[in-house]
Design a protein around this motif. Structure first.
Motif, PDB file in Angstrom:
ATOM      1  N   ALA A   1      -5.307  -0.178  -4.951  1.00  0.00           N
ATOM      2  CA  ALA A   1      -5.717  -1.252  -5.840  1.00  0.00           C
ATOM      3  C   ALA A   1      -5.873  -0.721  -7.261  1.00  0.00           C
ATOM      4  O   ALA A   1      -6.091   0.479  -7.469  1.00  0.00           O
ATOM      5  CB  ALA A   1      -7.041  -1.845  -5.358  1.00  0.00           C
ATOM      6  N   PHE A   2      -5.758  -1.619  -8.224  1.00  0.00           N
ATOM      7  CA  PHE A   2      -5.980  -1.293  -9.640  1.00  0.00           C
ATOM      8  C   PHE A   2      -4.962  -0.269 -10.154  1.00  0.00           C
ATOM      9  O   PHE A   2      -5.242   0.481 -11.079  1.00  0.00           O
ATOM     10  CB  PHE A   2      -7.407  -0.778  -9.869  1.00  0.00           C
ATOM     11  CG  PHE A   2      -8.440  -1.481  -9.032  1.00  0.00           C
ATOM     12  CD1 PHE A   2      -8.692  -2.833  -9.202  1.00  0.00           C
ATOM     13  CD2 PHE A   2      -9.146  -0.794  -8.049  1.00  0.00           C
ATOM     14  CE1 PHE A   2      -9.631  -3.495  -8.416  1.00  0.00           C
ATOM     15  CE2 PHE A   2     -10.080  -1.439  -7.271  1.00  0.00           C
ATOM     16  CZ  PHE A   2     -10.331  -2.796  -7.451  1.00  0.00           C
TER      17      PHE A   2
ATOM     18  N   GLN B   1       5.881  -1.073  -4.349  1.00  0.00           N
ATOM     19  CA  GLN B   1       5.143  -1.798  -5.393  1.00  0.00           C
ATOM     20  C   GLN B   1       4.367  -2.929  -4.703  1.00  0.00           C
ATOM     21  O   GLN B   1       4.889  -4.012  -4.451  1.00  0.00           O
ATOM     22  CB  GLN B   1       6.091  -2.355  -6.460  1.00  0.00           C
ATOM     23  CG  GLN B   1       6.763  -1.298  -7.308  1.00  0.00           C
ATOM     24  CD  GLN B   1       5.812  -0.622  -8.298  1.00  0.00           C
ATOM     25  OE1 GLN B   1       4.617  -0.873  -8.314  1.00  0.00           O
ATOM     26  NE2 GLN B   1       6.351   0.261  -9.126  1.00  0.00           N
ATOM     27  N   ASN B   2       3.115  -2.643  -4.376  1.00  0.00           N
ATOM     28  CA  ASN B   2       2.290  -3.644  -3.711  1.00  0.00           C
ATOM     29  C   ASN B   2       1.958  -4.790  -4.666  1.00  0.00           C
ATOM     30  O   ASN B   2       1.532  -4.547  -5.798  1.00  0.00           O
ATOM     31  CB  ASN B   2       0.960  -3.028  -3.245  1.00  0.00           C
ATOM     32  CG  ASN B   2       1.109  -2.182  -2.012  1.00  0.00           C
ATOM     33  OD1 ASN B   2       1.921  -2.476  -1.146  1.00  0.00           O
ATOM     34  ND2 ASN B   2       0.321  -1.131  -1.924  1.00  0.00           N
ATOM     35  N   PRO B   3       2.069  -6.039  -4.207  1.00  0.00           N
ATOM     36  CA  PRO B   3       1.645  -7.155  -5.056  1.00  0.00           C
ATOM     37  C   PRO B   3       0.131  -7.262  -5.181  1.00  0.00           C
ATOM     38  O   PRO B   3      -0.378  -7.866  -6.126  1.00  0.00           O
ATOM     39  CB  PRO B   3       2.234  -8.380  -4.358  1.00  0.00           C
ATOM     40  CG  PRO B   3       2.382  -7.968  -2.927  1.00  0.00           C
ATOM     41  CD  PRO B   3       2.725  -6.498  -2.966  1.00  0.00           C
ATOM     42  N   LEU B   4      -0.601  -6.697  -4.230  1.00  0.00           N
ATOM     43  CA  LEU B   4      -2.064  -6.716  -4.215  1.00  0.00           C
ATOM     44  C   LEU B   4      -2.622  -8.133  -4.146  1.00  0.00           C
ATOM     45  O   LEU B   4      -3.736  -8.396  -4.581  1.00  0.00           O
ATOM     46  CB  LEU B   4      -2.651  -5.967  -5.417  1.00  0.00           C
ATOM     47  CG  LEU B   4      -2.260  -4.479  -5.544  1.00  0.00           C
ATOM     48  CD1 LEU B   4      -2.901  -3.858  -6.785  1.00  0.00           C
ATOM     49  CD2 LEU B   4      -2.642  -3.702  -4.288  1.00  0.00           C
TER      50      LEU B   4
ATOM     51  N   VAL C   1       2.616   7.483   3.100  1.00  0.00           N
ATOM     52  CA  VAL C   1       1.494   8.012   2.315  1.00  0.00           C
ATOM     53  C   VAL C   1       0.791   6.865   1.604  1.00  0.00           C
ATOM     54  O   VAL C   1       1.444   6.026   0.972  1.00  0.00           O
ATOM     55  CB  VAL C   1       2.001   9.030   1.274  1.00  0.00           C
ATOM     56  CG1 VAL C   1       0.831   9.664   0.534  1.00  0.00           C
ATOM     57  CG2 VAL C   1       2.885  10.095   1.927  1.00  0.00           C
ATOM     58  N   GLY C   2      -0.545   6.840   1.674  1.00  0.00           N
ATOM     59  CA  GLY C   2      -1.287   5.797   0.983  1.00  0.00           C
ATOM     60  C   GLY C   2      -2.447   6.361   0.196  1.00  0.00           C
ATOM     61  O   GLY C   2      -3.143   7.263   0.662  1.00  0.00           O
ATOM     62  N   HIS C   3      -2.648   5.823  -1.005  1.00  0.00           N
ATOM     63  CA  HIS C   3      -3.804   6.191  -1.829  1.00  0.00           C
ATOM     64  C   HIS C   3      -4.797   5.044  -1.835  1.00  0.00           C
ATOM     65  O   HIS C   3      -4.422   3.886  -2.015  1.00  0.00           O
ATOM     66  CB  HIS C   3      -3.362   6.483  -3.261  1.00  0.00           C
ATOM     67  CG  HIS C   3      -4.508   6.633  -4.221  1.00  0.00           C
ATOM     68  ND1 HIS C   3      -4.805   5.691  -5.194  1.00  0.00           N
ATOM     69  CD2 HIS C   3      -5.447   7.613  -4.346  1.00  0.00           C
ATOM     70  CE1 HIS C   3      -5.861   6.080  -5.875  1.00  0.00           C
ATOM     71  NE2 HIS C   3      -6.273   7.240  -5.386  1.00  0.00           N
ATOM     72  N   SER C   4      -6.081   5.353  -1.603  1.00  0.00           N
ATOM     73  CA  SER C   4      -7.170   4.388  -1.725  1.00  0.00           C
ATOM     74  C   SER C   4      -6.915   3.163  -0.841  1.00  0.00           C
ATOM     75  O   SER C   4      -6.791   3.296   0.376  1.00  0.00           O
ATOM     76  CB  SER C   4      -7.348   4.019  -3.195  1.00  0.00           C
ATOM     77  OG  SER C   4      -8.562   3.360  -3.420  1.00  0.00           O
ATOM     78  N   TRP C   5      -6.825   1.964  -1.426  1.00  0.00           N
ATOM     79  CA  TRP C   5      -6.502   0.759  -0.655  1.00  0.00           C
ATOM     80  C   TRP C   5      -5.180   0.930   0.100  1.00  0.00           C
ATOM     81  O   TRP C   5      -4.993   0.362   1.182  1.00  0.00           O
ATOM     82  CB  TRP C   5      -6.421  -0.447  -1.604  1.00  0.00           C
ATOM     83  CG  TRP C   5      -5.637  -1.613  -1.093  1.00  0.00           C
ATOM     84  CD1 TRP C   5      -4.384  -1.992  -1.472  1.00  0.00           C
ATOM     85  CD2 TRP C   5      -6.055  -2.577  -0.113  1.00  0.00           C
ATOM     86  NE1 TRP C   5      -3.981  -3.123  -0.794  1.00  0.00           N
ATOM     87  CE2 TRP C   5      -5.005  -3.502   0.056  1.00  0.00           C
ATOM     88  CE3 TRP C   5      -7.213  -2.741   0.645  1.00  0.00           C
ATOM     89  CZ2 TRP C   5      -5.064  -4.580   0.929  1.00  0.00           C
ATOM     90  CZ3 TRP C   5      -7.282  -3.812   1.522  1.00  0.00           C
ATOM     91  CH2 TRP C   5      -6.224  -4.720   1.662  1.00  0.00           C
ATOM     92  N   GLY C   6      -4.290   1.741  -0.441  1.00  0.00           N
ATOM     93  CA  GLY C   6      -3.030   1.994   0.254  1.00  0.00           C
ATOM     94  C   GLY C   6      -3.226   2.585   1.631  1.00  0.00           C
ATOM     95  O   GLY C   6      -2.348   2.472   2.494  1.00  0.00           O
TER      96      GLY C   6
ATOM     97  N   GLY D   1     -10.619 -14.853  -8.228  1.00  0.00           N
ATOM     98  CA  GLY D   1     -10.810 -13.935  -7.113  1.00  0.00           C
ATOM     99  C   GLY D   1     -10.150 -12.585  -7.270  1.00  0.00           C
ATOM    100  O   GLY D   1     -10.296 -11.729  -6.393  1.00  0.00           O
ATOM    101  N   PHE D   2      -9.439 -12.344  -8.380  1.00  0.00           N
ATOM    102  CA  PHE D   2      -8.787 -11.057  -8.601  1.00  0.00           C
ATOM    103  C   PHE D   2      -9.718 -10.135  -9.385  1.00  0.00           C
ATOM    104  O   PHE D   2     -10.381 -10.562 -10.327  1.00  0.00           O
ATOM    105  CB  PHE D   2      -7.468 -11.235  -9.351  1.00  0.00           C
ATOM    106  CG  PHE D   2      -6.339 -11.719  -8.491  1.00  0.00           C
ATOM    107  CD1 PHE D   2      -5.475 -10.820  -7.891  1.00  0.00           C
ATOM    108  CD2 PHE D   2      -6.166 -13.075  -8.253  1.00  0.00           C
ATOM    109  CE1 PHE D   2      -4.432 -11.258  -7.079  1.00  0.00           C
ATOM    110  CE2 PHE D   2      -5.129 -13.531  -7.446  1.00  0.00           C
ATOM    111  CZ  PHE D   2      -4.259 -12.618  -6.854  1.00  0.00           C
ATOM    112  N   GLY D   3      -9.753  -8.867  -8.993  1.00  0.00           N
ATOM    113  CA  GLY D   3     -10.627  -7.902  -9.639  1.00  0.00           C
ATOM    114  C   GLY D   3      -9.867  -6.767 -10.278  1.00  0.00           C
ATOM    115  O   GLY D   3      -8.784  -6.381  -9.816  1.00  0.00           O
ATOM    116  N   ILE D   4     -10.461  -6.214 -11.356  1.00  0.00           N
ATOM    117  CA  ILE D   4      -9.937  -5.013 -11.993  1.00  0.00           C
ATOM    118  C   ILE D   4     -11.097  -4.050 -12.248  1.00  0.00           C
ATOM    119  O   ILE D   4     -12.262  -4.450 -12.261  1.00  0.00           O
ATOM    120  CB  ILE D   4      -9.222  -5.307 -13.329  1.00  0.00           C
ATOM    121  CG1 ILE D   4     -10.214  -5.890 -14.354  1.00  0.00           C
ATOM    122  CG2 ILE D   4      -8.028  -6.219 -13.132  1.00  0.00           C
ATOM    123  CD1 ILE D   4      -9.659  -5.939 -15.763  1.00  0.00           C
TER     124      ILE D   4
END
Length: 262
Positions: free
Chosen positions: A44-45, A69-72, A96-101, A152-155
């Motif tokens: 995320a982010f 490229q995740n749409p999130l 391989v995933g980072h964080s939310w990935g 509802g979207f966060g940054i």
């Protein structure tokens, strides 16, 4: 809703109960078929551009590297995006995933091409669990602040991005990561997984010891629970960007099926 922990725990009120998996439930370490394909999934982010240093190291070593490229927009959408990339692989693949990935690869990793999983300061829920539930019982991280819009979207709050996400980068690099961040729909954290690839496929984990997005105890708990081979590195949450050599080395070990001490 300003803190990520507050946001995700609030989302968890609508989630299913924790299924109670332990490290003994994870895949028994086996030697996977050597892989020459690597698929990188951002969190995320962020977007896929942050993986470039890892991409360059691995391609120089002869790996075929693809970046999702995740749409999130939802867990389902991110998993679908990852599966589309996995469908294009021509053989055994390290996912391989980072964080939310990490949540994304846990669900998408059941794909037939995936032989190993690598969690880069990443979340690792079980089937039936939500991402939000992984935060329960762990300390909040005051440096990592999320601003959530009415849709509802966060940054990550821009004024605190460097401190919370990438304190070990230059000001210029932190600004680029800050200004290119992709918002995530916060409801994704409340979506339960239907399957957990780490239960049947061997896992490796890289933990950033100066990560301000997660409680260290939380990262260690998740990695140990899934039976991952753990590597620690002094880095921020942006370790995929600031410590690409360590991350690439762990991915290569996963591709070869090599665990530390072997």
């Amino acid at each position: 809703m300003s803190m990520l922990k507050t946001a995700v725990l609030a989302a968890a009120l609508t989630a299913s109960a924790v299924s109670g998996a332990y490290a003994s439930d994870a895949a028994t370490p086996t030697t996977p078929t050597p892989a020459k394909n690597v698929v990188l999934v951002h969190g995320a982010f962020a977007d896929g551009s942050g993986w470039r240093p890892v991409y360059e190291l691995l391609t120089a070593r002869g790996y075929r590297v693809s970046i999702v490229q995740n749409p999130l927009t939802s867990l389902e959408d991110d998993v679908a995006a990852t599966r589309r990339v996995l469908d294009r692989q021509d053989g055994p693949t390290v996912l391989v995933g980072h964080s939310w990935g990490g949540t994304v690869i846990t669900e998408a990793g059941m794909h037939d091409t995936v032989t190993a999983l690598v969690y880069v300061s990443a979340l690792a829920p079980d089937a039936g669990e939500t991402t939000a539930q992984q935060y329960a019982g762990f300390a909040p991280t005051p440096e990592f602040v999320i601003d959530t819009a009415a849709d509802g979207f966060g940054i990550v709050r821009p004024a605190q991005f460097k401190a919370g996400f990438a304190h070990d980068t230059t000001d210029a690099d932190a600004a680029f990561l800050r200004d290119s961040q992709v918002p995530i729909h916060m409801a994704a954290f409340a979506t339960p997984l239907t399957q957990a690839a780490w239960r049947s496929k061997p896992s490796w984990a890289v933990i950033a010891t100066e990560d301000k997005a997660f409680d260290q105890a939380m990262l260690v708990h998740m990695a140990e629970r899934i039976g991952a081979d753990i590597t620690r590195v002094s880095a921020s949450h942006a370790l995929f960007y600031t410590q690409p050599g360590v991350v690439a080395e762990v991915i290569e070990r996963a591709a070869q099926g090599v665990r530390q001490g072997e």
